[in-house]
Design an enzyme around this catalytic site. Structure first.
Site, short mmCIF file in Angstrom:
data_model
loop_
_atom_site.label_atom_id
_atom_site.label_comp_id
_atom_site.label_asym_id
_atom_site.label_seq_id
_atom_site.Cartn_x
_atom_site.Cartn_y
_atom_site.Cartn_z
N ASP A 177 -3.93 3.68 3.21
CA ASP A 177 -3.33 4.94 2.74
C ASP A 177 -4.43 6.00 2.68
O ASP A 177 -5.46 5.79 2.03
CB ASP A 177 -2.73 4.75 1.34
CG ASP A 177 -1.52 3.81 1.36
OD1 ASP A 177 -1.06 3.44 2.46
OD2 ASP A 177 -1.05 3.45 0.26
N GLY A 188 0.11 -1.11 2.19
CA GLY A 188 1.05 -1.86 3.04
C GLY A 188 1.79 -2.80 2.11
O GLY A 188 1.15 -3.49 1.29
N ASN A 238 0.14 -5.68 -0.28
CA ASN A 238 0.26 -5.49 -1.73
C ASN A 238 0.92 -6.70 -2.40
O ASN A 238 0.48 -7.15 -3.46
CB ASN A 238 1.08 -4.22 -2.04
CG ASN A 238 0.27 -2.95 -1.81
OD1 ASN A 238 -0.94 -2.99 -1.66
ND2 ASN A 238 0.97 -1.83 -1.78
N GLU A 291 8.27 -3.56 6.99
CA GLU A 291 7.29 -2.62 7.58
C GLU A 291 6.68 -3.16 8.87
O GLU A 291 5.74 -2.57 9.40
CB GLU A 291 6.19 -2.28 6.56
CG GLU A 291 6.70 -1.42 5.41
CD GLU A 291 5.61 -0.98 4.44
OE1 GLU A 291 5.86 -0.03 3.68
OE2 GLU A 291 4.51 -1.58 4.43
N ASN A 309 15.14 -2.30 -4.77
CA ASN A 309 15.20 -1.47 -5.97
C ASN A 309 16.59 -0.84 -6.01
O ASN A 309 17.41 -1.07 -5.12
CB ASN A 309 14.05 -0.45 -6.03
CG ASN A 309 14.11 0.58 -4.91
OD1 ASN A 309 15.17 0.84 -4.35
ND2 ASN A 309 12.98 1.15 -4.58
N THR A 355 15.67 -4.27 -8.90
CA THR A 355 14.72 -3.72 -9.87
C THR A 355 15.19 -2.33 -10.28
O THR A 355 15.70 -1.57 -9.46
CB THR A 355 13.28 -3.69 -9.32
OG1 THR A 355 13.22 -2.80 -8.20
CG2 THR A 355 12.81 -5.08 -8.91
N ASP A 398 6.05 -4.11 -5.64
CA ASP A 398 5.30 -5.18 -4.96
C ASP A 398 4.65 -6.12 -5.97
O ASP A 398 4.59 -7.34 -5.75
CB ASP A 398 4.24 -4.57 -4.03
CG ASP A 398 4.89 -3.80 -2.89
OD1 ASP A 398 6.01 -4.17 -2.48
OD2 ASP A 398 4.30 -2.82 -2.41
P1 ADP Z 1 9.87 0.15 -6.72
O1 ADP Z 1 8.43 0.28 -7.11
O2 ADP Z 1 10.09 -0.75 -5.56
O3 ADP Z 1 10.60 1.46 -6.60
P2 ADP Z 1 10.95 -0.19 -9.43
O4 ADP Z 1 10.63 1.24 -9.70
O5 ADP Z 1 12.33 -0.65 -9.71
O6 ADP Z 1 10.59 -0.63 -7.93
O7 ADP Z 1 9.92 -1.05 -10.30
C1 ADP Z 1 9.79 -2.45 -10.13
C2 ADP Z 1 9.58 -3.10 -11.49
O8 ADP Z 1 8.41 -2.55 -12.09
C3 ADP Z 1 10.70 -2.86 -12.48
O9 ADP Z 1 11.72 -3.85 -12.35
C4 ADP Z 1 9.96 -2.99 -13.81
O10 ADP Z 1 9.81 -4.36 -14.17
C5 ADP Z 1 8.58 -2.44 -13.48
N1 ADP Z 1 8.48 -1.00 -13.84
C6 ADP Z 1 8.59 0.06 -13.03
N2 ADP Z 1 8.47 1.23 -13.70
C7 ADP Z 1 8.25 0.89 -14.99
C8 ADP Z 1 8.04 1.61 -16.21
N3 ADP Z 1 8.01 2.95 -16.23
N4 ADP Z 1 7.84 0.91 -17.35
C9 ADP Z 1 7.84 -0.43 -17.35
N5 ADP Z 1 8.05 -1.18 -16.24
C10 ADP Z 1 8.25 -0.54 -15.08
#
Ligand code: ADP
Length: 296
Positions: A13, A39, A43, A138, A182, A212, A245
């Site tokens: 990156d 990547g 990760n 990817e 997600n 997620t 990741d």
């Molecule tokens: P991505 O990074 O793929 O967009 P998410 O944003 O859903 O996925 O985040 C993945 C996981 O990381 C979540 O299920 C949660 O467990 C954790 N997480 C993400 N953001 C937060 C946050 N602000 N506070 C606590 N845990 C978080």
């Protein structure tokens, strides 16, 4: 000791931090520049290694300085790179402009990742000996499919992160045990915005789904069972890059160790919540001792 195989991407990156991103034809002066190894494949490999598993990375880097840096970064995290090929041409790069409001614009040039369109000799033997194979999107779909089918032949659990999101061929989904989108990806795959309904819809194609939900945690659904929601620890997030990741890499280790799904999700949530409190992607991924200390 558990063994996780990852078939996927490695990227460098290249991040420029600016007050305001340039418009077409405009040149602006940036404040800072960073090169950050990334990547999604790499990760997830680092996350699983930090969580305490043996990890092997299958993929490719280019014959350039980034390629050796990406390989070294993986090795420093304890990831085996014997199946990470070096190909002619450049490594995968992501060119990222981050503005003062935290918005970003990204160009990904796949480079060496585009050459990972098949399994190389020896890759299937590696997959056969693993407790799980982690896949993302990817690298070319042909290799993702070949990896998933190889894992299926040897009864190895396959875990797919459908990112970048795209429509998934039924023959790929037929070889996936656990899909981990997600909430945006779950909505894009199903056309359904409610995560619980989206997860239920995805069960037509795969036996288990974890959606997620960012700060709201995660949602698990399996055929013939009530969905399960696991909250995320409440923390102050400073950088959520790589949260997904970290979650998947750690979840894979917990499941490989035979932990029940609810406990595995809680452990992965703890790991991801630690990673969002630190800047960076792979550099922010917590080690097993830190996860255990927090989870205690
Ligand atoms: P991505 O990074 O793929 O967009 P998410 O944003 O859903 O996925 O985040 C993945 C996981 O990381 C979540 O299920 C949660 O467990 C954790 N997480 C993400 N953001 C937060 C946050 N602000 N506070 C606590 N845990 C978080």
């Amino acid at each position: 000791m558990t063994h996780i195989a990852v078939l996927g991407s490695t990227n460098m990156d290249l991040v420029a931090y600016v007050a305001k991103a340039p418009q077409r034809g405009e040149t602006v002066t940036g404040r800072e520049f960073r090169t950050i190894p990334g990547g999604k494949g790499a990760n997830q490999a680092v996350a699983a290694a930090h969580a305490g598993s043996d990890v092997s990375m299958i993929g490719a880097v280019g014959a350039d300085a980034f390629g050796s840096q990406l390989r070294t970064t993986l090795e420093h995290s304890g990831v085996d790179t014997d199946h990470l090929r070096t190909t002619e041409g450049p490594s995968g790069t992501a060119h990222i402009v981050v503005d003062d409001e935290g918005g970003n614009a990204i160009v990904v040039v796949p480079g060496a990742n585009a050459t990972v369109d098949h399994l190389a000799p020896g890759d299937e033997v590696l997959i056969a000996g693993a407790d799980a194979l982690l896949l993302q999107l990817e690298i070319p779909l042909a290799a993702v499919l070949a990896g998933a089918e190889a894992a299926r032949r040897h009864s190895v659990r396959t875990i797919l992160t459908p990112s970048p999101v795209q429509s998934l061929p039924p023959e790929l989904l037929a070889s996936i045990d656990l899909l981990v989108p997600n909430e945006h990806e779950a909505a894009a795959l199903t056309g359904v915005t409610d995560p619980r309904e989206a997860a239920t819809a995805l069960l037509d194609q795969v036996p288990e789904v974890v959606v997620t939900l960012g700060a709201a945690g995660s949602l698990y659904a399996a055929r013939g069972a009530e969905p399960l929601t696991v909250p995320a620890p409440r923390v102050t997030a400073v950088d959520s890059t790589g949260a997904g990741d970290t979650f998947v890499g750690t979840l894979a280790v917990a499941l490989a160790e035979g932990r029940p799904m609810r406990a595995a999700l809680a452990w992965a949530s703890t790991a991801a919540s630690l990673s969002v409190q630190r800047v960076g992607a792979s550099s922010s991924m917590p080690y097993r001792s830190e996860i255990d200390a927090q989870a205690a």
